[in-house]
Design an enzyme around this catalytic site. Structure first.
Site, short mmCIF file in Angstrom:
data_model
loop_
_atom_site.label_atom_id
_atom_site.label_comp_id
_atom_site.label_asym_id
_atom_site.label_seq_id
_atom_site.Cartn_x
_atom_site.Cartn_y
_atom_site.Cartn_z
N ASP A 23 0.92 -1.38 -0.13
CA ASP A 23 0.07 -0.03 -0.01
C ASP A 23 0.73 1.37 -0.14
OD1 ASP A 23 -2.26 1.48 0.17
OD2 ASP A 23 -2.18 1.83 2.15
N HIS A 24 0.38 2.29 -0.61
CA HIS A 24 0.87 3.56 -0.34
C HIS A 24 0.85 4.46 1.20
CE1 HIS A 24 1.21 3.67 -5.14
NE2 HIS A 24 2.17 3.38 -4.70
N TYR A 68 -4.66 4.48 0.49
CA TYR A 68 -6.03 3.72 0.02
C TYR A 68 -5.59 2.88 -1.11
CZ TYR A 68 -8.19 7.07 3.15
OH TYR A 68 -8.33 7.73 4.46
N HIS A 69 -4.36 2.44 -1.49
CA HIS A 69 -4.06 1.51 -2.74
C HIS A 69 -3.59 0.18 -2.28
CE1 HIS A 69 -2.97 5.95 -4.42
NE2 HIS A 69 -4.22 5.69 -4.58
N PRO A 70 -4.20 -0.43 -1.67
CA PRO A 70 -4.03 -2.00 -1.30
C PRO A 70 -3.82 -2.79 -2.61
CG PRO A 70 -6.15 -1.55 -0.53
CD PRO A 70 -5.55 -0.21 -1.04
#
Length: 557
Positions: free
Chosen positions: A293-294, A467-469
């Site tokens: 994630d980021h 919110y980039h899983p």
């Protein structure tokens, strides 16, 4: 058709809506699209800035939270995920970012044939209806509207000028020939409205007779016949139901949902399944692993220049903002998650951009909360390609029980100099002449944090997910790979995964556009395999007929 279809797609999100559109385009294919959430009727979904209202709403958002993470001061981090038609494309910040050419070339180098940038670019362009028109990198006429921002604020222009003053080049199109530079974001919006995949891909084809869309249908597990997927068990209207798939089952439930469904179906690491009381049907060690994630570090600067904080905190100005949007579909209500994008390097010796900035002309304690009661802007910086890896693991055999999400942020020490370097770049921009004269002070984290050790502490205390899983059903051929280059689950027939979970490594930017690309490419591969299987069946039938004829003629002779 309610009990048996050709294709069952689980998840009507960024990928699922694309798949439903493309697979049902052939009227001979029957398609069932299952979505755990409801229809996208909430009006805030369609107003770009509405993500401030829809995130953390359990009617629209799964409202996941990570397990307490020691590396980020023991905090649990919120992970919003769309639980509605359109999925995250109905809740996200609307930012259209493809990533870097090297990301996809790297996927191919890891053994995934057909995933180089030149292979995937046509699929980005196929989806796109670019406001600027067609070019070597952009398409027109696709279902996904992509436009320039309809909001400008002086503080953002000062930020862009300051970035250039420290040597970051201006880039009018980070989705073009090169990503590096500073410029305004592009967004998935049209004439002031959000453009989700539900609106762009699903809504125009909802009346197809061969497409069924079933909302509030919670998938429990994949059904198998031996090592072949044959259907889905799901809960709908209080009853457990099943549907059979004549051709394929496709999981498009996202980086949390897809590995959870596989694990609850008995496909995954044996130790995880045994601990949860699930019988192992097919051991696949990588399911739920490789989570990436980021992580963004958010710096807030108080300003002399008026920002959006002043507009949303003043009742009269707030009313005028609403009036402006109602009349012209412009103004603050068209705000995407950020205005200004920067893709740059955390240090001069880095080969390509490894950090990304999201600059917002407003500030709050955390995304989705009310604005601060003073003029300020936010300069968020994230590491584009983290080395740290986490996991998604079920904790019980109840498919409705949320899995444990271990993000493991900053657990790999190779990430530390990157996040420290990112904070330093943010401060250099703030100190540049074009911006410095408008800044009163650094509010978060504050000037007291100065040494590298203190800046790493900033990353631990003042960070949030962006919110980039991704990566939990990774594509590849190694021992931890879950799907192959055609997104077929390894060792299981007639089952694919099509969403962010298949990314072997996280892309260098926001993930929505890449997920739509993945779905476009997957749809072509699925239809190609279907045609091949049909031809093979025809050929086998012809061979059988010829053999029978020859046998008969031989007998006569």
């Amino acid at each position: 058709m309610q009990h048996e279809v050709d294709y069952v797609i689980v998840g009507a999100g960024s990928a699922g809506c694309v798949l439903a559109n493309r697979l049902s385009a052939d009227p001979r294919n029957t398609v069932l699209l299952l979505e755990a959430g409801g229809p996208d009727t909430n009006p805030w979904i369609h107003v770009p800035v509405g993500y401030f209202k829809t995130m953390h709403d359990p009617e629209l958002d799964w409202c996941y939270r990570t397990e307490p993470d020691e590396a980020v001061a023991g905090r649990r981090i919120d992970w919003p995920r769309g639980k509605v038609l359109g999925g995250c494309s109905s809740l996200n910040g609307l930012l259209y970012v493809r990533g870097q050419r090297e990301d996809y070339d790297r996927w191919a180098e890891l053994g995934n044939t057909g995933w180089r940038f030149n292979d995937v670019l046509p699929y980005f362009m196929k989806s796109e209806d670019q406001e600027r028109g067609a070019s070597a990198y952009h398409g027109v006429g696709g279902p996904l509207k992509v436009s320039d921002l309809r909001l400008r604020r002086p503080i953002a222009d000062h930020f862009i000028a300051a970035a250039q003053e420290i040597g970051i080049p201006f880039n009018d199109d980070y989705n073009g020939a090169t990503q590096e530079g500073v410029g305004y974001f592009q967004q998935t919006a049209h004439k002031g409205f959000r453009w989700s995949t539900a609106k762009g891909f699903l809504k125009p084809v909802r009346d197809r007779r061969n497409l069924i869309v079933r909302t509030r249908a919670q998938t429990r597990s994949v059904l198998f016949n031996g090592k072949e997927a044959v259907g889905i068990e799901y809960v709908h209207e209080g009853a457990v139901k099943t549907v059979r798939a004549r051709v394929e089952v496709i999981l498009a439930a996202g980086a949390i949902g897809s590995p959870q469904i596989l694990q609850n179906s008995g496909v995954g690491p044996a130790d995880v399944l045994n601990k949860a009381g699930v019988q192992v049907r097919h051991e696949l060690a990588g399911v739920g692993q490789n989570l990436q994630d980021h992580l963004q570090v958010r710096l807030v600067f108080k300003t002399r220049e008026r920002t959006l904080n002043d507009e949303v905190n003043n009742p009269l100005k707030k009313a005028l903002v609403g009036l402006q949007y109602a009349i012209s579909r412009t103004g603050p209500l068209t705000l995407a998650a950020s205005q200004v994008a920067i893709f740059t390097r955390s240090s001069p010796d880095v080969a390509r951009p490894d950090i990304q900035f999201h600059m917002q002309p407003l500030s709050a304690d955390k995304p989705g909360q009310g604005a601060h009661p003073f003029s300020a802007f936010t300069s968020s910086v994230c590491q584009l390609r983290p080395h740290s890896r986490g996991s998604v693991e079920i904790r019980s055999n109840d498919p409705l029980h949320y899995p444990a999400i271990h993000a493991n942020y900053l657990s790999d020490e190779r990430d530390h100099p990157v996040v420290i370097g990112g904070i330093k770049v943010a401060r250099r921009i703030a100190a540049a002449p074009s911006l410095a004269r408008h800044i009163v002070s650094e509010f978060i984290p504050g000037a007291a944090y100065a040494t590298d050790a203190e800046l790493l502490d900033v990353a631990r205390k003042f960070s949030q997910s962006i919110y980039h899983p991704a990566g939990t059903c990774k594509m590849g051929s190694d021992a931890r790979a879950v799907v192959d280059e055609r997104l077929k689950v390894r060792g299981i027939g007639r089952l694919r995964v099509v969403d962010a979970s298949i990314m072997p490594e996280l892309v260098s930017g926001n993930t929505n556009a890449p997920v739509i690309m993945i779905a476009e490419k997957a749809a072509d591969m699925i239809l190609e395999d279907q045609r091949y299987q049909h031809v093979t069946r025809v050929d086998e039938a012809n061979v059988s007929m010829i053999e029978k004829r020859m046998a008969h003629e031989g007998h006569k002779g």
